[in-house]
Design a protein around this motif. Sequence first.
Motif, PDB file in Angstrom:
ATOM      1  N   ARG A  10      10.332  13.376   1.971  1.00 21.71           N
ATOM      2  CA  ARG A  10      10.855  14.749   2.272  1.00 21.71           C
ATOM      3  C   ARG A  10      10.882  14.929   3.895  1.00 21.71           C
ATOM      4  NH1 ARG A  10       7.332  15.215  -1.923  1.00 21.71           N
ATOM      5  NH2 ARG A  10       5.530  15.305  -0.438  1.00 21.71           N
ATOM      6  N   ASP A  11       9.836  14.318   4.726  1.00 19.11           N
ATOM      7  CA  ASP A  11       9.784  14.538   5.918  1.00 19.11           C
ATOM      8  C   ASP A  11       8.977  13.656   6.628  1.00 19.11           C
ATOM      9  OD1 ASP A  11       7.381  15.353   5.143  1.00 19.11           O
ATOM     10  OD2 ASP A  11       7.501  17.472   5.998  1.00 19.11           O
ATOM     11  N   TYR A  12       8.786  13.952   7.890  1.00 13.83           N
ATOM     12  CA  TYR A  12       7.801  12.932   8.825  1.00 13.83           C
ATOM     13  C   TYR A  12       6.874  13.761   9.628  1.00 13.83           C
ATOM     14  CZ  TYR A  12      11.481   9.065   8.625  1.00 13.83           C
ATOM     15  OH  TYR A  12      12.315   8.319   8.026  1.00 13.83           O
ATOM     16  N   LYS A  13       5.653  13.120   9.604  1.00  8.72           N
ATOM     17  CA  LYS A  13       4.491  13.970  10.188  1.00  8.72           C
ATOM     18  C   LYS A  13       3.807  13.191  11.320  1.00  8.72           C
ATOM     19  CE  LYS A  13       2.911  16.860   6.194  1.00  8.72           C
ATOM     20  NZ  LYS A  13       4.285  16.589   5.380  1.00  8.72           N
ATOM     21  N   LYS A  14       3.629  13.842  12.186  1.00  6.56           N
ATOM     22  CA  LYS A  14       3.050  13.065  13.460  1.00  6.56           C
ATOM     23  C   LYS A  14       1.645  13.213  13.453  1.00  6.56           C
ATOM     24  CE  LYS A  14       6.907  13.223  16.870  1.00  6.56           C
ATOM     25  NZ  LYS A  14       6.818  11.626  16.978  1.00  6.56           N
ATOM     26  N   CYS A  15       0.857  12.337  13.580  1.00  3.45           N
ATOM     27  CA  CYS A  15      -0.763  12.152  13.175  1.00  3.45           C
ATOM     28  C   CYS A  15      -1.589  12.005  14.328  1.00  3.45           C
ATOM     29  CB  CYS A  15      -0.991  11.199  11.970  1.00  3.45           C
ATOM     30  SG  CYS A  15       0.242  11.702  10.405  1.00  3.45           S
TER      31      CYS A  15
ATOM     32  N   THR B 247       0.888  -1.032  -0.023  1.00  2.00           N
ATOM     33  CA  THR B 247      -0.032  -0.067   0.030  1.00  2.00           C
ATOM     34  C   THR B 247       0.785   1.274   0.089  1.00  2.00           C
ATOM     35  OG1 THR B 247      -1.705  -1.238   1.165  1.00  2.00           O
ATOM     36  CG2 THR B 247      -1.910   1.144   1.258  1.00  2.00           C
ATOM     37  N   LEU B 248       2.026   1.324   0.674  1.00  2.00           N
ATOM     38  CA  LEU B 248       2.809   2.653   0.804  1.00  2.00           C
ATOM     39  C   LEU B 248       3.382   2.840  -0.555  1.00  2.00           C
ATOM     40  CD1 LEU B 248       4.675   1.816   4.368  1.00  2.00           C
ATOM     41  CD2 LEU B 248       3.069   3.513   3.739  1.00  2.00           C
ATOM     42  N   ASP B 249       3.573   3.984  -0.748  1.00  2.00           N
ATOM     43  CA  ASP B 249       4.601   4.527  -2.084  1.00  2.00           C
ATOM     44  C   ASP B 249       6.133   4.110  -1.528  1.00  2.00           C
ATOM     45  OD1 ASP B 249       2.076   5.302  -3.031  1.00  2.00           O
ATOM     46  OD2 ASP B 249       2.603   7.353  -2.707  1.00  2.00           O
ATOM     47  N   ASP B 250       6.819   4.412  -2.448  1.00  2.00           N
ATOM     48  CA  ASP B 250       8.192   4.078  -2.512  1.00  2.00           C
ATOM     49  C   ASP B 250       8.805   5.101  -1.365  1.00  2.00           C
ATOM     50  OD1 ASP B 250       8.037   2.023  -3.892  1.00  2.00           O
ATOM     51  OD2 ASP B 250       8.736   3.079  -5.743  1.00  2.00           O
ATOM     52  N   SER B 251       9.644   4.706  -0.787  1.00  2.00           N
ATOM     53  CA  SER B 251      10.436   5.293   0.382  1.00  2.00           C
ATOM     54  C   SER B 251       9.642   6.061   1.285  1.00  2.00           C
ATOM     55  CB  SER B 251      11.261   6.745  -0.417  1.00  2.00           C
ATOM     56  OG  SER B 251      12.160   6.038  -1.262  1.00  2.00           O
ATOM     57  N   CYS B 252       8.463   5.344   1.694  1.00  2.00           N
ATOM     58  CA  CYS B 252       7.524   5.879   2.778  1.00  2.00           C
ATOM     59  C   CYS B 252       7.346   4.865   3.808  1.00  2.00           C
ATOM     60  CB  CYS B 252       5.911   6.142   2.094  1.00  2.00           C
ATOM     61  SG  CYS B 252       6.134   7.364   0.928  1.00  2.00           S
ATOM     62  N   SER B 253       7.003   5.285   5.015  1.00  2.00           N
ATOM     63  CA  SER B 253       6.880   4.500   6.391  1.00  2.00           C
ATOM     64  C   SER B 253       5.746   5.073   7.290  1.00  2.00           C
ATOM     65  CB  SER B 253       8.331   4.829   6.894  1.00  2.00           C
ATOM     66  OG  SER B 253       8.394   6.097   7.549  1.00  2.00           O
ATOM     67  N   ILE B 254       5.473   3.904   7.960  1.00  2.00           N
ATOM     68  CA  ILE B 254       4.253   4.134   8.952  1.00  2.00           C
ATOM     69  C   ILE B 254       4.579   3.754  10.513  1.00  2.00           C
ATOM     70  CG2 ILE B 254       3.192   2.248   8.354  1.00  2.00           C
ATOM     71  CD1 ILE B 254       0.362   3.580   9.116  1.00  2.00           C
ATOM     72  N   ILE B 255       4.616   4.191  11.494  1.00  2.00           N
ATOM     73  CA  ILE B 255       4.691   3.987  12.821  1.00  2.00           C
ATOM     74  C   ILE B 255       3.289   4.117  13.286  1.00  2.00           C
ATOM     75  CG2 ILE B 255       5.773   4.359  14.963  1.00  2.00           C
ATOM     76  CD1 ILE B 255       8.091   5.386  13.444  1.00  2.00           C
ATOM     77  N   LEU B 256       2.962   3.112  13.809  1.00  2.00           N
ATOM     78  CA  LEU B 256       1.524   3.258  14.673  1.00  2.00           C
ATOM     79  C   LEU B 256       1.437   2.330  15.795  1.00  2.00           C
ATOM     80  CD1 LEU B 256      -1.593   4.195  14.677  1.00  2.00           C
ATOM     81  CD2 LEU B 256      -2.060   2.332  13.059  1.00  2.00           C
ATOM     82  N   GLN B 257       1.237   2.906  17.050  1.00  2.00           N
ATOM     83  CA  GLN B 257       1.502   2.333  18.368  1.00  2.00           C
ATOM     84  C   GLN B 257       0.244   2.588  19.185  1.00  2.00           C
ATOM     85  OE1 GLN B 257       5.000   2.998  20.145  1.00  2.00           O
ATOM     86  NE2 GLN B 257       6.347   1.966  18.506  1.00  2.00           N
ATOM     87  N   TYR B 258      -0.227   1.590  19.767  1.00  2.00           N
ATOM     88  CA  TYR B 258      -1.727   1.820  20.683  1.00  2.00           C
ATOM     89  C   TYR B 258      -1.053   1.299  22.136  1.00  2.00           C
ATOM     90  CZ  TYR B 258      -4.335   2.275  16.885  1.00  2.00           C
ATOM     91  OH  TYR B 258      -5.210   2.844  15.511  1.00  2.00           O
ATOM     92  N   ARG B 259      -1.654   1.839  23.037  1.00  2.00           N
ATOM     93  CA  ARG B 259      -1.445   1.493  24.360  1.00  2.00           C
ATOM     94  C   ARG B 259      -2.961   1.760  25.289  1.00  2.00           C
ATOM     95  NH1 ARG B 259       3.420   1.878  28.418  1.00  2.00           N
ATOM     96  NH2 ARG B 259       2.585   0.487  30.049  1.00  2.00           N
TER      97      ARG B 259
END
Length: 295
Positions: free
Chosen positions: A161-166, A136-148
């Motif tokens: 280009r950068d990272y965005k906190k969502c 699903t991700l585009d090239d050179s892209c990443s995702i971090i998703l954590q729950y607690r």
Amino acid sequence: MINRGTVKLLLNYSYRVIEILLILSVTVGILSIGLSSHDNAEMGGLLSPCIVAIAWMWFISLPLFVIYATSFIRSIPPVSIYKKIVLSLHILNVALWVLFYLFLPKPNPCDAALMEKHYKNHHAEMYDLVKYVRNTLDDSCSIILQYRNDKVLEFTIGNKRDYKKCEEIENEHKLDTILHSVGLSMRKLKEIQGKMHKAGVIGIEIDKNPKSQWIGKSILLFRWYGVNRYQYALYDHSMTEKEKDEVLRLHQFILYNDSVVFESYGGYPGGRGFPDKDKFQSQHNGKQVIDRPLD
């Protein structure tokens, strides 16, 4: 000239100010640790670095500890209003700690045996999750998703280009716009969350490299215990002997097979690691292999 009685009075007043400020500082510290802890195990974990800092700064902490202990002893019996106030504050500190410990959730411990059992039961769903995210991700892209405790602890996406906190973005349209910048969407995000639930994990850290779809490793967060997190590192290739030796050397890693590592990280230097690592590693010796569907 200032007479001796005045000097004694000033010293006594200064001591009382320091005494009250010290006790209140402890109260603030207990409240800060208790209110920021997700469970009572985390309380102990957050207290540990405080103890290390106190021991490291002994030349400051030791006199303060003496003042604090002396303050408690001198407040018994509480024969004056001031002593009653001091003793009440000491009792409040003890009561706050006990109440936080009793009423905060009690987490289930985690070890290598539990992680192995979960991996055996859910490895197919875990790899399906990784494949879906990377496709699903585009090239050179990443995702971090954590729950607690069912709350988003971290949600970060990155592109070239950068990272965005969502995690703090409440506007669904804005979030959808950011997701599209890495090839995701609200629908795909919900699909990822569903696959995480099926895989029995509460966090992912996955990236897609343009040189090859399966370079590196993916992190799947399995469980929190206090400030320690237990996670699976799924390598996209068979590890080299050098990589295996590095894993075997560190107490927070367990080599499960040639492409799967169990990891345990503490929230402070010298975190928990795996107490049962030596026993577990000697039984498995890094030779057990379960199908790695990323090939």
